[in-house]
Scaffold this active site. Sequence first.
Site, PDB file in Angstrom:
ATOM      1  N   HIS A 158     -27.254 -33.634 -16.965  1.00 30.28           N
ATOM      2  CA  HIS A 158     -28.269 -34.484 -17.287  1.00 30.28           C
ATOM      3  C   HIS A 158     -29.741 -33.409 -16.814  1.00 30.28           C
ATOM      4  O   HIS A 158     -30.563 -34.517 -16.274  1.00 30.28           O
ATOM      5  CB  HIS A 158     -28.182 -35.688 -16.706  1.00 30.28           C
ATOM      6  N   SER A 279     -51.847 -13.323 -17.970  1.00 29.08           N
ATOM      7  CA  SER A 279     -52.788 -13.931 -18.443  1.00 29.08           C
ATOM      8  C   SER A 279     -54.125 -13.585 -18.015  1.00 29.08           C
ATOM      9  O   SER A 279     -54.400 -13.311 -16.969  1.00 29.08           O
ATOM     10  CB  SER A 279     -52.632 -15.650 -18.019  1.00 29.08           C
ATOM     11  N   LYS A 285     -50.273 -15.564 -13.404  1.00 32.65           N
ATOM     12  CA  LYS A 285     -49.098 -15.867 -14.214  1.00 32.65           C
ATOM     13  C   LYS A 285     -48.225 -14.810 -14.781  1.00 32.65           C
ATOM     14  O   LYS A 285     -48.896 -13.636 -14.834  1.00 32.65           O
ATOM     15  CB  LYS A 285     -49.674 -16.669 -15.508  1.00 32.65           C
ATOM     16  N   GLU A 292     -39.490 -16.902 -24.815  1.00 34.37           N
ATOM     17  CA  GLU A 292     -40.054 -17.847 -25.594  1.00 34.37           C
ATOM     18  C   GLU A 292     -40.131 -17.549 -27.330  1.00 34.37           C
ATOM     19  O   GLU A 292     -39.913 -18.663 -27.824  1.00 34.37           O
ATOM     20  CB  GLU A 292     -41.763 -18.346 -25.391  1.00 34.37           C
TER      21      GLU A 292
END
Length: 460
Positions: A158, A279, A285, A292
Amino acid sequence: MSTNKMWGGRFESGPAAIMREITPSIDFDKRLAGEDLAGSRAHARMLAHEGIISKEDAAQILSGLDQVEAEIKAGTFVFKRELEDIHLNIEARLAELIGPAAGRLHTARSRNDQVVTDFRLWVRAACQRADEGLMALQRALLAQADKHIATIMPGFTHMQPAQPVTFGHHMLAYVEMFARDRGRFEDAKKRLNESPLGAAALAGTSFAIDREFTAKALHFARPMRNSMDAISARDFALEYLAACSIAAVHLSRLAGELVQWSTPAFGFVKLSDAFTTGSSIMPQKRNPDAAELIRGKSGRVLGDFVALATVVKGLVLTYGTDLQEDKERVFDAADTLEISLAAMAAMVADLTAQPEAMRRAAEPGFPTATDLADWIVRAREKPVREAPHTAGSIVKRAEEKGVTLDRLSLEEMQAVDPAITKAVFDVLTLDASVHSRMSLGGTAPGRVKEQVAFWKDRLK
Ligand code: ARG
């Protein structure tokens, strides 16, 4: 506007302009050139062997096909959209090169059995490439597992920290999944490996062909039994796409974990510069782009399966030009899967696990509460349904004190259950918990080591 010289005999006028846009498949089916040449060579040899065409014609055809192949390899072959597809392009060029003998190649054959023969050969090779890509990824995962047999991290259910596990165990879970994916491609390959060649348009042919001959020449296990099935069936492509889809789903799952693990909040892994991007406006970042993209691309592969299933489901036997839509879906899925596998294997090989961050994340949330309950069951001979209740009360005390279970005093525990002894502390640390999970397939380093040894042997 002229009619198509390959089939235009009873047509008085040529196709509408838009037909020249919608009909051609050459832009994508040129990828079948190698398979088409192989199919034609096998067919020509068989025709000569059976005396259906002369040995001289066959020799001319074969040398003409060699020349076509050389032109395609050299990049000098001119693909023509007005010749629709790869089959007619090669046949037309063959006629230019060798003259009338070229016209005999298509004896006892139709584009319907020709295209599906080519396509089966292509998908068979794609199954092999998928297997190799999956195996390379398994090896990268295994190398990480080998390094981290005893590296402790939180195991989740979970998405809540559930019980401590080892990073090696987690990596090996994916090795197992990708092993089953390989099995699916292997099964697909076995089932598709029958020859449709000789089914002709749909009903077979009146020429005395030898389908065993061509099947053997193309390394098919046997000819397909039913000519109508041979022409109509695309379940081999669907099965390949289904196998691609499941593998892509597994890749997406792993990619999703890498995205999560590489965030500062988790920090379980560090992806290398090679597989992340920065970025421009947020210099801190490090975006996990490759992961992705792999996660995102799985959508295409699933879409490819649905698209082809939708084409096939409404189709009466046997061939319909609808089936020309089969190739782009398969090519797209193959390209997408292959690039995703390669990127994932490289990214996994290149990542650095962060054992300290993993251990830090494994501490909170009382992940050894199950170990406490198990100890109570064993030491106190309590029914397994009661022990978690006792353990739960102890967890509550630890929570109130703001300490982990192994730092709660014996007195506090005895206040819940007076019969608890100091032996309980042997099971409450993360290391003790992990080491105790010795059951077959469990996370204990000894067991993980066994799995690593198993896969090292298999993936040699
Ligand atoms: N380009 C066609 C395809 O991809 C080849 C088969 C065409 N056969 C026909 N009878 N039109 O399916």
